[in-house]
Motif scaffolding. Structure first.
Motif, PDB file in Angstrom:
ATOM      1  N   VAL A 249      -9.437  15.257   5.975  1.00  0.00           N
ATOM      2  CA  VAL A 249      -8.864  13.977   6.396  1.00  0.00           C
ATOM      3  C   VAL A 249      -9.696  12.856   5.771  1.00  0.00           C
ATOM      4  CG1 VAL A 249      -8.234  12.509   8.337  1.00  0.00           C
ATOM      5  CG2 VAL A 249      -8.109  15.002   8.569  1.00  0.00           C
ATOM      6  N   PRO A 250      -9.097  12.032   4.899  1.00  0.00           N
ATOM      7  CA  PRO A 250      -9.857  10.967   4.230  1.00  0.00           C
ATOM      8  C   PRO A 250      -9.862   9.659   5.019  1.00  0.00           C
ATOM      9  CG  PRO A 250      -7.675  11.131   3.264  1.00  0.00           C
ATOM     10  CD  PRO A 250      -7.734  12.185   4.337  1.00  0.00           C
ATOM     11  N   PHE A 251     -10.984   8.958   4.931  1.00  0.00           N
ATOM     12  CA  PHE A 251     -11.144   7.630   5.521  1.00  0.00           C
ATOM     13  C   PHE A 251     -11.637   6.667   4.452  1.00  0.00           C
ATOM     14  CE2 PHE A 251     -11.509  10.443   9.108  1.00  0.00           C
ATOM     15  CZ  PHE A 251     -11.040   9.743  10.204  1.00  0.00           C
ATOM     16  N   GLU A 252     -10.994   5.532   4.351  1.00  0.00           N
ATOM     17  CA  GLU A 252     -11.504   4.446   3.534  1.00  0.00           C
ATOM     18  C   GLU A 252     -11.958   3.329   4.472  1.00  0.00           C
ATOM     19  OE1 GLU A 252     -11.293   3.582  -0.558  1.00  0.00           O
ATOM     20  OE2 GLU A 252     -12.493   5.062   0.495  1.00  0.00           O
ATOM     21  N   VAL A 253     -12.989   2.609   4.091  1.00  0.00           N
ATOM     22  CA  VAL A 253     -13.549   1.541   4.923  1.00  0.00           C
ATOM     23  C   VAL A 253     -13.592   0.255   4.117  1.00  0.00           C
ATOM     24  CG1 VAL A 253     -15.515   0.804   6.311  1.00  0.00           C
ATOM     25  CG2 VAL A 253     -14.972   3.247   6.133  1.00  0.00           C
ATOM     26  N   LYS A 254     -12.985  -0.807   4.660  1.00  0.00           N
ATOM     27  CA  LYS A 254     -12.968  -2.113   4.010  1.00  0.00           C
ATOM     28  C   LYS A 254     -13.353  -3.172   5.040  1.00  0.00           C
ATOM     29  CE  LYS A 254     -11.309  -0.409   0.147  1.00  0.00           C
ATOM     30  NZ  LYS A 254     -12.137  -0.334  -1.078  1.00  0.00           N
ATOM     31  N   SER A 255     -14.324  -3.998   4.709  1.00  0.00           N
ATOM     32  CA  SER A 255     -14.814  -4.984   5.671  1.00  0.00           C
ATOM     33  C   SER A 255     -13.962  -6.245   5.727  1.00  0.00           C
ATOM     34  CB  SER A 255     -16.262  -5.369   5.344  1.00  0.00           C
ATOM     35  OG  SER A 255     -16.344  -5.974   4.065  1.00  0.00           O
ATOM     36  N   GLY A 256     -13.054  -6.407   4.779  1.00  0.00           N
ATOM     37  CA  GLY A 256     -12.213  -7.603   4.758  1.00  0.00           C
ATOM     38  C   GLY A 256     -11.332  -7.701   5.984  1.00  0.00           C
ATOM     39  N   CYS A 257     -10.928  -8.922   6.306  1.00  0.00           N
ATOM     40  CA  CYS A 257     -10.106  -9.170   7.495  1.00  0.00           C
ATOM     41  C   CYS A 257      -8.615  -9.166   7.198  1.00  0.00           C
ATOM     42  CB  CYS A 257     -10.492 -10.510   8.134  1.00  0.00           C
ATOM     43  SG  CYS A 257     -12.203 -10.566   8.706  1.00  0.00           S
ATOM     44  N   THR A 258      -8.239  -9.295   5.929  1.00  0.00           N
ATOM     45  CA  THR A 258      -6.834  -9.347   5.536  1.00  0.00           C
ATOM     46  C   THR A 258      -6.523  -8.174   4.622  1.00  0.00           C
ATOM     47  OG1 THR A 258      -6.875 -11.771   5.649  1.00  0.00           O
ATOM     48  CG2 THR A 258      -5.038 -10.743   4.468  1.00  0.00           C
ATOM     49  N   PHE A 259      -5.511  -7.398   4.976  1.00  0.00           N
ATOM     50  CA  PHE A 259      -5.160  -6.207   4.215  1.00  0.00           C
ATOM     51  C   PHE A 259      -4.757  -6.577   2.784  1.00  0.00           C
ATOM     52  CE2 PHE A 259      -2.079  -3.194   2.558  1.00  0.00           C
ATOM     53  CZ  PHE A 259      -2.721  -1.980   2.759  1.00  0.00           C
ATOM     54  N   ALA A 260      -5.207  -5.782   1.837  1.00  0.00           N
ATOM     55  CA  ALA A 260      -4.833  -5.946   0.431  1.00  0.00           C
ATOM     56  C   ALA A 260      -4.299  -4.610  -0.070  1.00  0.00           C
ATOM     57  CB  ALA A 260      -6.039  -6.381  -0.406  1.00  0.00           C
ATOM     58  N   SER A 261      -3.217  -4.640  -0.815  1.00  0.00           N
ATOM     59  CA  SER A 261      -2.563  -3.405  -1.242  1.00  0.00           C
ATOM     60  C   SER A 261      -3.463  -2.529  -2.105  1.00  0.00           C
ATOM     61  CB  SER A 261      -1.272  -3.728  -1.992  1.00  0.00           C
ATOM     62  OG  SER A 261      -1.542  -4.559  -3.123  1.00  0.00           O
ATOM     63  N   ASP A 262      -4.394  -3.143  -2.848  1.00  0.00           N
ATOM     64  CA  ASP A 262      -5.246  -2.321  -3.710  1.00  0.00           C
ATOM     65  C   ASP A 262      -6.279  -1.516  -2.910  1.00  0.00           C
ATOM     66  OD1 ASP A 262      -6.939  -4.368  -2.959  1.00  0.00           O
ATOM     67  OD2 ASP A 262      -7.455  -4.971  -5.007  1.00  0.00           O
ATOM     68  N   TRP A 263      -6.381  -1.783  -1.599  1.00  0.00           N
ATOM     69  CA  TRP A 263      -7.267  -0.971  -0.761  1.00  0.00           C
ATOM     70  C   TRP A 263      -6.820   0.491  -0.726  1.00  0.00           C
ATOM     71  CZ3 TRP A 263      -8.131  -4.332   4.276  1.00  0.00           C
ATOM     72  CH2 TRP A 263      -8.930  -5.440   3.939  1.00  0.00           C
ATOM     73  N   LEU A 264      -5.550   0.744  -0.986  1.00  0.00           N
ATOM     74  CA  LEU A 264      -5.021   2.104  -0.915  1.00  0.00           C
ATOM     75  C   LEU A 264      -5.202   2.868  -2.220  1.00  0.00           C
ATOM     76  CD1 LEU A 264      -1.656   1.406   0.956  1.00  0.00           C
ATOM     77  CD2 LEU A 264      -3.891   1.960   1.931  1.00  0.00           C
ATOM     78  N   THR A 265      -5.718   2.208  -3.248  1.00  0.00           N
ATOM     79  CA  THR A 265      -5.848   2.846  -4.561  1.00  0.00           C
ATOM     80  C   THR A 265      -6.706   4.106  -4.492  1.00  0.00           C
ATOM     81  OG1 THR A 265      -5.599   0.710  -5.668  1.00  0.00           O
ATOM     82  CG2 THR A 265      -6.575   2.514  -6.943  1.00  0.00           C
ATOM     83  N   GLY A 266      -7.844   4.012  -3.828  1.00  0.00           N
ATOM     84  CA  GLY A 266      -8.742   5.158  -3.733  1.00  0.00           C
ATOM     85  C   GLY A 266      -8.100   6.339  -3.032  1.00  0.00           C
ATOM     86  N   LEU A 267      -7.386   6.064  -1.942  1.00  0.00           N
ATOM     87  CA  LEU A 267      -6.717   7.148  -1.216  1.00  0.00           C
ATOM     88  C   LEU A 267      -5.642   7.806  -2.074  1.00  0.00           C
ATOM     89  CD1 LEU A 267      -6.396   5.459   2.300  1.00  0.00           C
ATOM     90  CD2 LEU A 267      -7.766   7.479   1.754  1.00  0.00           C
TER      91      LEU A 267
END
Length: 388
Positions: A328-346
């Motif tokens: 089960v993968p987890f990505e961690v982002k400290s930003g407060c507003t979702f950005a679509s490129d956050w899903l790139t790693g997953l």
């Protein structure tokens, strides 16, 4: 007392083992939990010089004091030889939940328990307060910055004391007592510098040679001191997952503090506003998430089973949780507003690993939770029991 999620595990183990061991860092609430759950048992602390001398000089009579109620024996690592005598007592009495022992020094204590009480002891590792435990008593800080600054040590939620005052004295006491007990450090000032340099590397790949050079010590000393920090539950090392999925993977572990508040204080951050604009904000948020995931597993009496993954091409997953049949993968982002490129790693990990379905998680610094492109996006406020 702030109710602890580990209490259910402690009570369960007491029904199946003669001895229950509660280990963890100093001031994490071990003694409070043990005395609350087993309030009918006599309590003795081996930090008391008289009790420690009694246990060392005459362990048989020391244990004979306790009748069918058994006892709560605190700071058992101060007299590890007592464990061999305890084995004989519990074997003779055959009572479940007979004795409860607590301790702060992980490696030596676990080795002694494994040798003397194998098959007779159920162990719980109690870290500082989890998000759920803080929220349950309505003491959750109003902002993420305040939470990262305060951390999870119970004293900071039940006393009128600032994190700065508390951590200052915690580190001084830790260095003077725990470090001296575990190894002979001649220059305590150098060790304190080493701890601060480790805080500056929380959330990063561990390079022992570079760390040692920056601290002016040998690589062998750095390895020994890292072991001390692990043994006293100050840090943990997240290992890379063993599967490489056809790519050459990074083999170095990542270093994480087990309390983001302590790491923040060591970095010289003294207020929430500074923290939220600090260069280490992302690393501290990731540190907090990893610690939360550790707590959730340990509170259940399970091993953490947490890893990270990074290959030579720069593809990375912050945390992988291994179950019986999947990762089960987890990505961690400290930003407060979702950005679509956050899903790139997953997405890259799914393609490389061949995992096209299943649950993927992203934890971020915002206030809303939802599902996006097949990924469960969690606000820091709503992490809950992601591994249950």
């Amino acid at each position: 007392m702030i109710p602890r999620q580990a209490q259910i595990t402690v009570e369960r183990l007491a029904r199946g083992f003669p001895v229950v061991a509660v280990t963890g860092p100093r001031q994490s609430g071990k003694t409070t939990l043990a005395r609350a759950v087993f309030s009918n048992k006599p309590y003795v602390s081996l930090e008391n010089p008289d009790e420690r001398e009694f246990a060392t000089q005459d362990p048989k009579r020391f244990l004979a004091r306790f009748g069918v109620q058994g006892a709560v024996i605190d700071e058992i690592q101060r007299c590890p030889e007592l464990l061999s005598w305890l084995q004989g007592v519990v074997d003779e009495r055959q009572l479940m939940g007979d004795f409860v022992i607590t301790g702060s020094a992980q490696f030596e204590l676990v080795a002694s328990i494994s040798q003397s009480l194998a098959g007779r002891v159920g162990r719980v590792e109690l870290l500082p307060l989890s998000l759920g435990e803080i929220r349950a008593v309505d003491k959750l800080p109003s902002s993420l910055g305040e939470l990262l600054l305060r951390g999870g040590y119970p004293a900071l939620y039940v006393r009128d004391i600032s994190p700065e005052d508390w951590f200052t004295n915690y580190i001084a006491t830790y260095v003077e007592r725990d470090v001296r007990q575990l190894i002979a450090v001649r220059d305590l000032g150098s060790f304190q510098t080493f701890v601060r340099m480790c805080a500056a590397r929380t959330g990063q790949l561990l390079n022992v040679v570079s760390l040692a050079a920056d601290c002016g010590i040998s690589a062998s000393a750095a390895k020994q001191w890292l072991t001390v920090l692990q043994a006293s539950y100050i840090i943990t090392l997240l290992r890379p997952h063993h599967q490489n999925f056809g790519k050459r993977m990074v083999k170095s572990p990542k270093l994480y503090f087990l309390d983001a508040g302590l790491a923040s204080w060591l970095l010289g951050i003294r207020d929430a506003q500074t923290l939220m604009t600090h260069a280490a904000r992302g690393a501290l948020f990731e540190t907090w998430v990893v610690a939360e995931l550790h707590k959730q597993r340990l509170n259940q009496g399970a091993t953490a089973d947490l890893y990270f993954w990074r290959d030579s091409g720069g593809h990375e997953i912050d945390v992988l949780f291994e179950t019986a049949d999947r990762l089960v993968p987890f990505e961690v982002k400290s930003g407060c507003t979702f950005a679509s490129d956050w899903l790139t790693g997953l997405k890259k990990w799914q393609a490389i690993s061949g995992t096209k379905s299943g649950i993927s998680h992203l934890v971020y610094g915002g206030s809303e939770s939802y599902k996006r492109e097949g990924v469960d996006v969690h606000s820091w406020r709503d992490m809950g029991s992601l591994l249950s």
